[in-house]
Structure formats: structure tokens, C-alpha cells
Design a protein around this motif. Structure first.
Motif, PDB file in Angstrom:
ATOM      1  N   SER A  64     -84.300  11.835  -3.745  1.00 53.92           N
ATOM      2  CA  SER A  64     -84.077  10.591  -4.470  1.00 53.92           C
ATOM      3  C   SER A  64     -82.818  10.656  -5.332  1.00 53.92           C
ATOM      4  N   ILE A  65     -82.248   9.459  -5.583  1.00 53.87           N
ATOM      5  CA  ILE A  65     -81.154   9.290  -6.538  1.00 53.87           C
ATOM      6  C   ILE A  65     -81.586   8.187  -7.489  1.00 53.87           C
ATOM      7  N   GLU A  66     -81.567   8.469  -8.796  1.00 57.55           N
ATOM      8  CA  GLU A  66     -82.064   7.531  -9.786  1.00 57.55           C
ATOM      9  C   GLU A  66     -81.085   7.409 -10.951  1.00 57.55           C
ATOM     10  N   ASN A  67     -80.913   6.182 -11.427  1.00 58.82           N
ATOM     11  CA  ASN A  67     -80.156   5.897 -12.644  1.00 58.82           C
ATOM     12  C   ASN A  67     -78.791   6.579 -12.624  1.00 58.82           C
ATOM     13  N   LEU A 109     -84.421   9.511   1.815  1.00 56.49           N
ATOM     14  CA  LEU A 109     -83.703   9.371   0.549  1.00 56.49           C
ATOM     15  C   LEU A 109     -84.022   8.012  -0.057  1.00 56.49           C
ATOM     16  N   SER A 110     -84.569   8.023  -1.266  1.00 56.34           N
ATOM     17  CA  SER A 110     -84.839   6.767  -1.974  1.00 56.34           C
ATOM     18  C   SER A 110     -83.812   6.570  -3.075  1.00 56.34           C
ATOM     19  N   LEU A 111     -83.420   5.309  -3.296  1.00 59.27           N
ATOM     20  CA  LEU A 111     -82.423   4.958  -4.306  1.00 59.27           C
ATOM     21  C   LEU A 111     -83.061   4.030  -5.324  1.00 59.27           C
ATOM     22  N   GLN A 112     -82.844   4.319  -6.589  1.00 65.85           N
ATOM     23  CA  GLN A 112     -83.377   3.473  -7.652  1.00 65.85           C
ATOM     24  C   GLN A 112     -82.359   3.357  -8.775  1.00 65.85           C
ATOM     25  N   ASN A 113     -81.921   2.143  -9.042  1.00 64.75           N
ATOM     26  CA  ASN A 113     -80.960   1.864 -10.103  1.00 64.75           C
ATOM     27  C   ASN A 113     -79.672   2.683  -9.912  1.00 64.75           C
TER      28      ASN A 113
END
Length: 521
Positions: free
Chosen positions: A485-488, A505-509
Motif C-alpha cells: 500500500s501507499i498512503e498519504n 497495491l492499494s492507494l489511499q490519499n
């Protein structure tokens, strides 16, 4: 770097100076005592007695006044406990008491061997002291101290005869004991192509190497051992410290594998080794290496610049309650800025920044925190930060936290290589937390600045920024890994911000504009 102010010798600041001690060959009326009331013994006083009574008998007891053979200690009347005897430290002046030559002409070897003993401190006045052979000490000695008395650690220098080609000279080989202190002196290797001197110090606990520098040019490993300092902690609960150790006057830059490293911690080390505020520069190989160790290495502060092969090489270790870390350190690679000790023709070959590697042991878990990695110019190298490939045994998880990376070169920025899940301990993920990646680079070997390799499941990038707007540079590539994941975070790059190959791969903000403002939390 400015020379450090040198504090009083470690462990000796509360003791009287040698000049305050009076010689008394009769040994019946000692007048100078330490704060426990015990005499601070001086070697010359006792040499005449060694043949008849032996050194241990000569210094036994703690007399309170002349003629008292069996002193008593005041205790409460009702107490039946016998107080433990106070620990005695024999403090010796290398010149006045031991007759060592401070001009570097006469060898000190014989006296040095004779004086190495429990609870003994040798103090060296400013000067040069000639060492001509290895001192192989495996006697289980406790509390031995070798301390220079100069204002600078360069005021006391150990010098050596010119080594013959192929001679690998070791000054000390200390493989047992505890609480050894080597402090405030330098080893002068000179600037010829063959002379070198290394130290091997393995203690169970309490070893300290402080304000010690290797001067002169270090040869290749044809004429020197694989490292200048081999430093192990041989008990699980022990802690040994190297503080302000300097190796910065250059070395033969021969290319891997013939260069000489700075500091090495080996598989014999099962406790904790600390490196604090060390400066290691232009070594022929790693500035330090701790990949086989079952114990841990903890690096705090320091500058590691233009070391060939790798600037830092570490593993998480296999300690039952601790893990390795590097904190507040700086790595600089600038092939156009070799220091004043470089010679014509000197160049770097493959100067990786940080290699996380357990050399086949399958270790996992190491923290890199509050560190700066600055690459201004460089030949090809594995990466600024990488893990070793599975063919070398690889490494499991690692965390980069609050770190800054400046990459003005074409060297790969971060490469978390494939994990061999059959041999490597869980977890396997890579974590980037509050990491800033900037610079003038226009290309990357894997197209993206950050590469997450196969089986690095659970890898994550949080509160981080990648700003590489020139040429064609991608942001993050994830290959064959799940639950990433990639966050903020901000990914502002000239190429593709993210890519996946058989990965989750999840993306958030995630933002794709803006620059990096490092958050110093």
C-alpha cells in the motif's frame, strides 16, 4: 571535521593523577590512595619484588597506614557481613613508570606484553611509540585500559615498521576478557603502499574504543587484513561501544573484492555493538559490515563518505531481545569530491549507500531512522539503499523512517530485492515512513525510484514524498508482492507514478503534484 575535545580518560576522571603519586620502594608506608582508601599501585615500585613474591602478592591487600598487616573496616556493631574488598586499579605512566620510548625509536612490545593485566591502566604521554609485532592476548583479562594523555587523539601515535609486501600486521588480537578501554590515540599507517595495522577486540562486555584514528593510507588486502577494526561482543547481555572512531585518510581503491573495510562485526558477536559518531571515509570496501552477526549493531550518528563497495552494510541480527538500527547517520557519495588524501588515479568503483544483508542467515527486521543519503556523482552501484539478492541469502523486513534521500545520479534509489521465503524469517515487507526522495536524476535502472521485489508482502509507503521531475523517472514499482500500500503520500515524477507486475497495491490519499516538504516529527 573539527577535532573533538577529549574528555578525561574513560573511567579515570575520579582518580588522582600519576604526578600526585609518590614512589615508595619499601611498600610499607603508602601515602597516596584513591577515594576508597586503597593504594593506586605503580608498576615501577613493584618490579623489584616480582622475583620473590610475584606481582599478585605484591599488590594484595589495602593498607590504611604503615605497618598495618591486617587492616579492619568499621562496620555496624551488629553486622556480621564481611565487606567486599575495594577494586584496585594500577595506573601506570608509559614513560615514567614503564620506561617506554616516546620518540618511536625503541620498541615497546616486551613491556606492553608484561604489563597487560587485570585492573591496569597504561597512560601514554604525547609522543610516538613503536610497535613491531602482534600482541596476541587471550588471558581473560578484566578492566584493562590503554589511554593517551594528549589534548588531541593525534598527540599519541603508535607507529610501525614498514611492512614487507604481503605482510598483514595486527597490532592487537584480544579475544577474551571484558571492560577493555582503548582511548585517545592514533595508529600511524604512514603513506606507503604496504604498511597497515589493525585491531581485533572481542570482549564479553564493557569494551570501549573512543577517540581513536587510523592515520595514513590503507593498502589493499594484499598487504592488510580485510578490515582495520574487528569488534565483537561475545556475550548475549554484553554491550561494547566504538565512539568517535576515525578512518578518513584514504585507502587503495582497488575495487571489489580487494579493498579493506573499516569496521567489521562477525558471527562471533552475540551481544550488542554500538558505533557512535564515527567518521569513515574513502575506504577500499565497506565503512562497516555486520551481516553474519547473531548479535546486533546499533549505529548512532556519524559520517560515511565515498567508501567503495558499500558505505554501510548491516543486518537485523538474531538477538533474543534486540534488533539492529542506524540512526542520525549521513551517507555522502560524490566521486568528484574525493578528499585531500586522494591520489592521482583514485576513483570509486561501486559505492552503494546502504546494503541490508544477512549473508545467508535469513535475518529480518532492521530500522534506518533520521538518516540522510546524498548522492551527487557516482559510477554505477547496486543502489543507494538495497537488500542483497536471494542468491546471497537476502534479508527480510526493514524500515526507513524520517529519512531524506537526494539522488542526482543514475544509481537506483531504493531496491528491496526479492525474498527467498524458504530461508528468510518473516516479516518480509519493506516500510517507508516519512521518507523524502528528491534530486536531479533523469533515469533509473528499473525505471522507478522505489522497487519492491517479489514476496515482499505487506510492504507500505506512508507519509512520504517522491519528487523527481527530470528525464524519465517513475515513482514506485511493485513486483510479485501481496498486500502492499501507499498512503498519504506525494509522487510527483516524470514517469509513471506507480506500476505493478503480478502484485497487489492499494492507494489511499496519494497526490501527484507538489514538492517534498520533509516532516520532521
Amino acid at each position: 571535521m573539527d577535532e573533538p575535545d577529549v574528555p578525561p580518560p574513560y573511567g579515570l576522571s575520579d582518580l588522582p593523577s600519576l604526578s600526585s603519586l609518590r614512589r615508595d620502594s619499601s611498600l610499607t608506608a603508602p601515602t597516596d590512595t584513591d577515594r576508597t582508601g586503597c593504594l593506586l599501585v605503580k608498576r615501577r615500585t613493584y618490579l623489584k619484588l616480582l622475583g620473590s613474591v610475584g606481582s599478585s602478592a605484591a599488590i594484595a591487600g589495602c593498607e590504611t597506614r604503615a605497618g598495618t598487616e591486617n587492616p579492619t573496616v568499621s562496620t555496624p556493631k551488629k553486622s556480621t557481613l564481611t565487606p567486599e574488598p575495594a577494586l584496585r586499579l594500577t595506573v601506570l605512566n608509559a614513560v615514567e613508570d614503564l620506561g617506554m620510548d616516546p620518540t618511536g625509536h625503541e620498541p615497546i612490545d616486551e613491556v606492553l606484553d608484561e604489563t597487560y593485566d587485570d585492573h591496569t591502566a597504561i597512560e601514554f604521554p604525547p609522543g610516538e611509540y613503536l610497535v613491531t609485532r602482534e600482541h596476541d592476548w587471550d588471558r581473560g583479562v578484566e578492566n584493562f585500559r590503554l589511554v593517551g594523555l594528549g589534548k588531541s587523539h593525534k598527540d599519541v601515535q603508535f607507529v610501525f615498521p614498514r611492512n614487507d609486501p604481503g605482510e598483514q600486521f595486527r597490532m592487537f588480537r584480544i579475544t577474551s576478557g571484558s571492560y577493555h578501554v582503548l582511548k585517545n590515540f592514533s595508529l600511524q599507517q604512514t603513506d606507503d603502499r604496504t604498511t597497515s595495522a589493525d585491531i581485533w577486540l572481542a570482549n564479553t562486555d564493557g569494551a570501549l574504543i573512543e577517540d581513536v584514528e587510523w592515520l595514513g593510507r590503507t593498502p589493499s588486502d594484499n598487504d592488510a587484513r580485510n578490515q582495520l577494526l574487528l569488534f565483537d561482543c561475545t556475550s548475549v547481555d554484553g554491550v561494547n561501544v566504538a565512539r568517535r572512531v576515525y578512518m578518513r585518510e584514504g585507502a587503495e581503491l582497488t575495487g571489489y573484492p580487494n579493498g579493506v573495510a573499516g569496521i567489521r562485526i562477525t558471527e562471533r558477536s552475540v551481544g550488542e555493538v554500538k558505533m557512535i559518531d564515527c567518521h569513515i571515509e574513502q575506504r577500499g570496501s565497506s565503512s562497516f559490515r555486520a551481516t553474519h552477526t547473531q548479535g546486533v549493531l546499533r549505529v548512532e550518528g556519524g559520517l560515511f563518505k565515498n567508501n567503495d563497495n558499500t558505505n554501510m552494510r548491516i543486518s537485523g541480527g538474531d538477538h533474543p531481545s534486540k534488533s539492529s538500527w542506524i540512526k542520525d547517520a549521513t551517507v555522502i557519495v560524490d566521486d568528484n569530491d574525493l578528499n585531500e588524501h586522494a591520489r592521482d588515479g583514485d576513483r570509486l568503483h561501486s559505492p552503494a549507500g546502504l546494503l541490508i544483508d544477512s549473508t545467508g542467515n535469513g535475518y529480518s527486521g532492521v530500522l534506518i531512522e533520521d538518516c540522510d543519503f546524498i548522492y551527487k556523482s557516482s559510477p554505477s552501484a547496486r543502489a543507494i539503499i538495497s537488500t542483497s539478492p536471494p542468491t546471497w541469502g537476502g534479508h527480510g523486513s526493514f524500515t526507513l523512517r524520517n529519512c531524506r534521500i537526494q539522488n542526482d545520479t543514475s544509481v537506483q534509489t531504493i531496491h528491496a530485492d526479492t525474498v527467498d521465503t524458504d530461508t528468510t524469517e518473516k516479516p518480509w515487507g519493506a516500510t517507508l515512513d516519512n521518507v523524502s526522495i528528491t534530486g536531479q536524476c533523469t533515469e533509473q535502472p528499473y525505471d522507478s525510484a522505489v522497487v519492491i521485489g517479489k514476496n515482499r508482502n505487506g510492504s507500505k509507503i506512508v507519509d512520504s514524498c517522491i519528487h523527481l521531475p527530470r528525464g524519465y523517472v517513475g515513482g514506485v514499482l511493485v513486483e510479485g508482492a501481496e498486500g502492499c500500500s501507499i498512503e498519504n503520500s506525494t509522487i510527483n515524477v516524470s514517469g509513471a507514478p506507480t506500476q505493478t507486475r503480478d502484485a497487489d497495491l492499494s492507494l489511499q490519499n496519494v497526490s501527484y503534484t507538489g514538492t517534498c516538504a520533509f516532516k520532521d516529527q
